[in-house]
Write an enzyme that holds these catalytic residues in place. Structure first.
Site, PDB file in Angstrom:
ATOM      1  N   LYS A   1      29.927  45.972  49.252  1.00 50.09           N
ATOM      2  CA  LYS A   1      30.313  46.096  50.913  1.00 50.09           C
ATOM      3  C   LYS A   1      30.420  47.562  50.481  1.00 50.09           C
ATOM      4  O   LYS A   1      31.057  48.066  49.552  1.00 50.09           O
ATOM      5  CB  LYS A   1      31.418  45.125  50.765  1.00 50.09           C
ATOM      6  CG  LYS A   1      32.759  45.522  50.176  1.00 50.09           C
ATOM      7  CD  LYS A   1      33.906  44.691  50.995  1.00 50.09           C
ATOM      8  CE  LYS A   1      35.166  45.473  50.738  1.00 50.09           C
ATOM      9  NZ  LYS A   1      35.797  44.238  50.865  1.00 50.09           N
TER      10      LYS A   1
ATOM     11  N   LYS B   1      44.424  42.751  39.225  1.00 48.32           N
ATOM     12  CA  LYS B   1      44.612  44.256  39.036  1.00 48.32           C
ATOM     13  C   LYS B   1      45.048  44.339  37.965  1.00 48.32           C
ATOM     14  O   LYS B   1      45.657  45.338  37.661  1.00 48.32           O
ATOM     15  CB  LYS B   1      45.585  44.304  40.396  1.00 48.32           C
ATOM     16  CG  LYS B   1      45.702  44.638  41.444  1.00 48.32           C
ATOM     17  CD  LYS B   1      44.796  46.097  40.984  1.00 48.32           C
ATOM     18  CE  LYS B   1      44.620  46.350  43.054  1.00 48.32           C
ATOM     19  NZ  LYS B   1      43.512  47.059  43.599  1.00 48.32           N
TER      20      LYS B   1
ATOM     21  N   LYS C   1      34.699  53.123  50.465  1.00 41.69           N
ATOM     22  CA  LYS C   1      34.616  54.808  49.457  1.00 41.69           C
ATOM     23  C   LYS C   1      34.447  54.517  48.147  1.00 41.69           C
ATOM     24  O   LYS C   1      34.445  55.373  47.743  1.00 41.69           O
ATOM     25  CB  LYS C   1      36.046  55.492  50.499  1.00 41.69           C
ATOM     26  CG  LYS C   1      36.606  56.411  50.362  1.00 41.69           C
ATOM     27  CD  LYS C   1      37.450  57.324  51.120  1.00 41.69           C
ATOM     28  CE  LYS C   1      37.635  58.492  50.805  1.00 41.69           C
ATOM     29  NZ  LYS C   1      37.971  59.263  52.419  1.00 41.69           N
TER      30      LYS C   1
END
Ligand code: TRP
Length: 325
Positions: free
Chosen positions: A193, A113, A196
């Protein structure tokens, strides 16, 4: 007699796709038979990345609608929104006092992150696994169905629990991960994978026409340029999706692809038909639930009430053990 207590959380990503269903939701539904289950949409966790906060409400609602239509049953499970039981934030603060910073700084997802959002390395991001621990132990859950990517977080949760016990005495079950055994569901790009955020997904709630159109955009075997070229199902993404929706015809489809008896468009049509057929009951249920005014809100209010009843007992116990006057 139930086997134990399950807790799992998922971030509010809005309408769910077949990867969410095959990888997580289906598993959640099955566990309802043998465990006492608590499933939560973790809206506070979503704030760690501050993405599209204006969509949080809508995304949470759409996701819960999908969960209900897919078979999560408010009669059997507690279904709720994380922030509706604010004790989790209290417990997060209390647990943060027994969590060495070094444990959190070495978590791989935190480091990722930091790379992904260098402009927003906030305090909440470091505490992500502590909040996740608070989610689980607030409800004294012993079993946590998650994908492999969450194992490092679960390990931190177990360490926090052990340290809490060392300092203040036994209080929580040590939460165990229950790995979802389902194989990876690839997205329509055939590379990553299904997600969205990669825009490579097939939504559960889409119309049959949208679904077919979407599947027609899928990448297939790159070596197959012309209709007459022989295909290689083992490297084809569309073929990998047939595993889930056309189990019985797998061998036949592979042969027809290899022999160029069917083209990629035919193969996609077969997939689209099978997906649409499999989703008929889901879509009917979803439409039926969506038109019951206020139903989702009622489910959520009831879930929060039941979750809160457990949470307040745990918080009381934790505060006492930690010596708060
Ligand atoms: N971190 C999890 C994810 O990104 C979501 C989550 C939050 C969770 N709290 C949890 C999962 C507690 C299991 C248990 O998927």
């Amino acid at each position: 007699m139930k086997k134990g207590r399950v807790f799992s959380g998922a971030r509010p990503t809005g309408r769910q796709h077949i990867g969410n269903y095959l990888g997580a939701i289906q598993n959640y539904v099955g566990l309802q038979q043998t465990y006492e289950c608590i499933y939560c949409i973790v809206d506070v966790h979503a704030l760690t990345t501050l993405e599209e906060t204006h969509l949080l409400k809508e995304n949470t609602r759409e996701m819960m609608l999908d969960w209900l239509a897919a078979g999560l049953d408010p009669e059997k499970s507690i279904l709720f929104i994380q922030s509706h039981v604010p004790e989790v934030m209290e417990l997060h603060t209390l647990l943060s006092m027994v969590t060495p910073l070094s444990w959190l700084l070495r978590v791989a997802t935190f480091k990722e992150k930091v790379k992904a959002q260098p402009h927003n390395v906030n305090y909440g991001l470091v505490g992500y696994p502590v909040l996740m621990t608070a989610d689980i132990v607030l409800y004294k859950a012993d079993t946590v169905p998650v994908g492999e990517d969450q194992l490092p977080h679960l390990e931190v949760a177990r360490e926090i629990v052990r340290r809490f016990h060392y300092l203040f005495g036994p209080t929580f079950p040590e939460p165990k991960a229950k790995l979802t055994t389902f194989p990876l569901v690839l997205g329509l790009d055939g590379e990553r994978k299904m997600s969205k955020s990669y825009d490579n997904d097939i939504e559960l709630a889409a119309s049959p026409e949208e679904t077919t159109q979407r599947i027609m955009t899928a990448f297939t075997d790159p070596a197959r340029q012309y209709r007459s070229d022989p295909g290689h199902p083992e490297v084809c993404n569309v073929y990998s999706l047939h595993h889930f929706y056309n189990r019985e015809q797998l061998v036949e489809i592979a042969e027809q692809c290899r022999g160029a008896a069917i083209g990629c468009v035919d193969c996609k049509q077969l997939l689209a038909d099978a997906v649409n057929e499999a989703l008929v009951p889901f879509r009917e249920r979803r439409a039926e639930i969506a038109q019951r005014t206020g139903h989702v809100d009622e489910v959520l209010a009831d879930g929060a009430r039941r979750a809160h009843a457990i949470a307040k007992e745990t918080i009381k116990e934790v505060k006492e053990k930690m010596g708060l006057p």
